[in-house]
Motif scaffolding. Sequence first.
Motif, PDB file in Angstrom:
ATOM      1  N   ASP A  32       0.821  -1.227   0.007  1.00  0.00           N
ATOM      2  CA  ASP A  32       0.000  -0.020  -0.083  1.00  0.00           C
ATOM      3  C   ASP A  32       1.073   1.299  -0.129  1.00  0.00           C
ATOM      4  O   ASP A  32       0.403   2.281   0.290  1.00  0.00           O
ATOM      5  CB  ASP A  32      -0.983   0.015   1.099  1.00  0.00           C
ATOM      6  CG  ASP A  32      -0.252   0.020   2.503  1.00  0.00           C
ATOM      7  OD1 ASP A  32       0.947  -0.303   2.574  1.00  0.00           O
ATOM      8  OD2 ASP A  32      -1.059  -0.038   3.588  1.00  0.00           O
ATOM      9  N   GLN A  33       2.160   1.159  -0.260  1.00  0.00           N
ATOM     10  CA  GLN A  33       3.029   2.121  -0.787  1.00  0.00           C
ATOM     11  C   GLN A  33       3.395   2.835   0.701  1.00  0.00           C
ATOM     12  O   GLN A  33       4.109   3.966   0.434  1.00  0.00           O
ATOM     13  CB  GLN A  33       2.340   3.172  -1.470  1.00  0.00           C
ATOM     14  CG  GLN A  33       1.736   2.747  -2.908  1.00  0.00           C
ATOM     15  CD  GLN A  33       2.973   2.184  -3.541  1.00  0.00           C
ATOM     16  OE1 GLN A  33       4.087   2.583  -4.059  1.00  0.00           O
ATOM     17  NE2 GLN A  33       2.930   0.665  -3.909  1.00  0.00           N
ATOM     18  N   GLU A  34       3.393   2.315   1.736  1.00  0.00           N
ATOM     19  CA  GLU A  34       4.168   2.753   2.937  1.00  0.00           C
ATOM     20  C   GLU A  34       5.352   2.390   3.007  1.00  0.00           C
ATOM     21  O   GLU A  34       5.836   1.406   2.630  1.00  0.00           O
ATOM     22  CB  GLU A  34       3.353   2.055   4.020  1.00  0.00           C
ATOM     23  CG  GLU A  34       4.154   2.789   5.532  1.00  0.00           C
ATOM     24  CD  GLU A  34       3.449   2.047   6.625  1.00  0.00           C
ATOM     25  OE1 GLU A  34       3.702   2.423   7.961  1.00  0.00           O
ATOM     26  OE2 GLU A  34       2.445   1.351   6.369  1.00  0.00           O
ATOM     27  N   VAL A  35       6.506   3.362   3.353  1.00  0.00           N
ATOM     28  CA  VAL A  35       7.876   3.214   3.607  1.00  0.00           C
ATOM     29  C   VAL A  35       8.223   2.755   4.764  1.00  0.00           C
ATOM     30  O   VAL A  35       7.993   3.418   5.821  1.00  0.00           O
ATOM     31  CB  VAL A  35       8.400   4.347   3.019  1.00  0.00           C
ATOM     32  CG1 VAL A  35      10.123   4.131   3.179  1.00  0.00           C
ATOM     33  CG2 VAL A  35       8.535   4.589   1.504  1.00  0.00           C
ATOM     34  N   LEU A  36       8.843   1.737   4.858  1.00  0.00           N
ATOM     35  CA  LEU A  36       9.398   1.259   6.260  1.00  0.00           C
ATOM     36  C   LEU A  36      10.653   1.075   6.447  1.00  0.00           C
ATOM     37  O   LEU A  36      11.428   0.555   5.330  1.00  0.00           O
ATOM     38  CB  LEU A  36       8.850  -0.453   6.466  1.00  0.00           C
ATOM     39  CG  LEU A  36       7.071  -0.521   6.710  1.00  0.00           C
ATOM     40  CD1 LEU A  36       6.800  -1.869   6.548  1.00  0.00           C
ATOM     41  CD2 LEU A  36       6.549   0.306   7.491  1.00  0.00           C
ATOM     42  N   ASP A  37      11.237   1.369   7.432  1.00  0.00           N
ATOM     43  CA  ASP A  37      12.758   1.085   7.882  1.00  0.00           C
ATOM     44  C   ASP A  37      12.980  -0.419   8.664  1.00  0.00           C
ATOM     45  O   ASP A  37      12.194  -0.470   9.724  1.00  0.00           O
ATOM     46  CB  ASP A  37      13.476   2.186   8.687  1.00  0.00           C
ATOM     47  CG  ASP A  37      13.594   3.359   7.752  1.00  0.00           C
ATOM     48  OD1 ASP A  37      14.474   3.193   7.076  1.00  0.00           O
ATOM     49  OD2 ASP A  37      13.045   4.695   8.146  1.00  0.00           O
ATOM     50  N   ARG A  38      13.684  -1.170   8.160  1.00  0.00           N
ATOM     51  CA  ARG A  38      13.907  -2.360   8.848  1.00  0.00           C
ATOM     52  C   ARG A  38      15.424  -2.703   8.958  1.00  0.00           C
ATOM     53  O   ARG A  38      16.215  -2.826   7.677  1.00  0.00           O
ATOM     54  CB  ARG A  38      13.081  -3.677   7.895  1.00  0.00           C
ATOM     55  CG  ARG A  38      11.647  -3.613   8.111  1.00  0.00           C
ATOM     56  CD  ARG A  38      11.023  -3.774   9.640  1.00  0.00           C
ATOM     57  NE  ARG A  38       9.555  -3.487   9.707  1.00  0.00           N
ATOM     58  CZ  ARG A  38       9.150  -2.617   9.958  1.00  0.00           C
ATOM     59  NH1 ARG A  38       9.629  -1.439  10.154  1.00  0.00           N
ATOM     60  NH2 ARG A  38       7.769  -2.293  10.129  1.00  0.00           N
TER      61      ARG A  38
END
Length: 215
Positions: A32-38
């Motif tokens: 859904d185009q959310e940017v996550l830092d992992r």
Amino acid sequence: MDSPESWPVKSTDLLARGAVSSFVDERILTPDQEVLDRQFTLHPGAVGIIALDDHERVALVRQYRHPVQHRLIEPPAGLLDVDGEDYLIGAQRELAEEVGLAASDWRVLAEEFTSPGGLSESMRMYLARGLSEAPAPEGFVKHGEEAHMDIVWASLDDLVSGVLAGRLHSPTLVVGVLAAWAAKTRTGFDALRPADAPWPAREELLRRQTDYSGH
């Protein structure tokens, strides 16, 4: 069944490189185009062995593990850190190095991602039977924690009890022992996959990690 899937990676940063593993930060894009830092640890993978004798006793080591500050009862195991080495050859080497044994019958018990929320380690557990004494590979010298390990034996039944009672905590032991017990009580050891069975989950993981030098 589990299936491979890779969300788009917008950026990758190597935060630290260690003797065995590296720590990376990736920014990934969800569906859904959310940017996550992992952040997670890259690991070369490993093999472990449930070595079962004719009396259904398992050969084990007691090894100090500093991150958890416990001496754990564990099956022989080791890293897959030799480029191109066959998985079974690695397992046979570890069995000789850690407990001085060879085996005439090898089967695949189970495979796992040991901590998939933060670690890329893939592990294959083997069942080894038809045990005999074997010398350590030429040139092998135990060092570090391995120099302080001792070898112990326990029945498969007692190990299952120890896992269920919360006395045994090594994930390698838990997976291997419970898989061996399930195989024994369901279809028997001879119905297990052959030792050279494909390992597609690991192969897919390695393919995706080729961008990281040294892994």
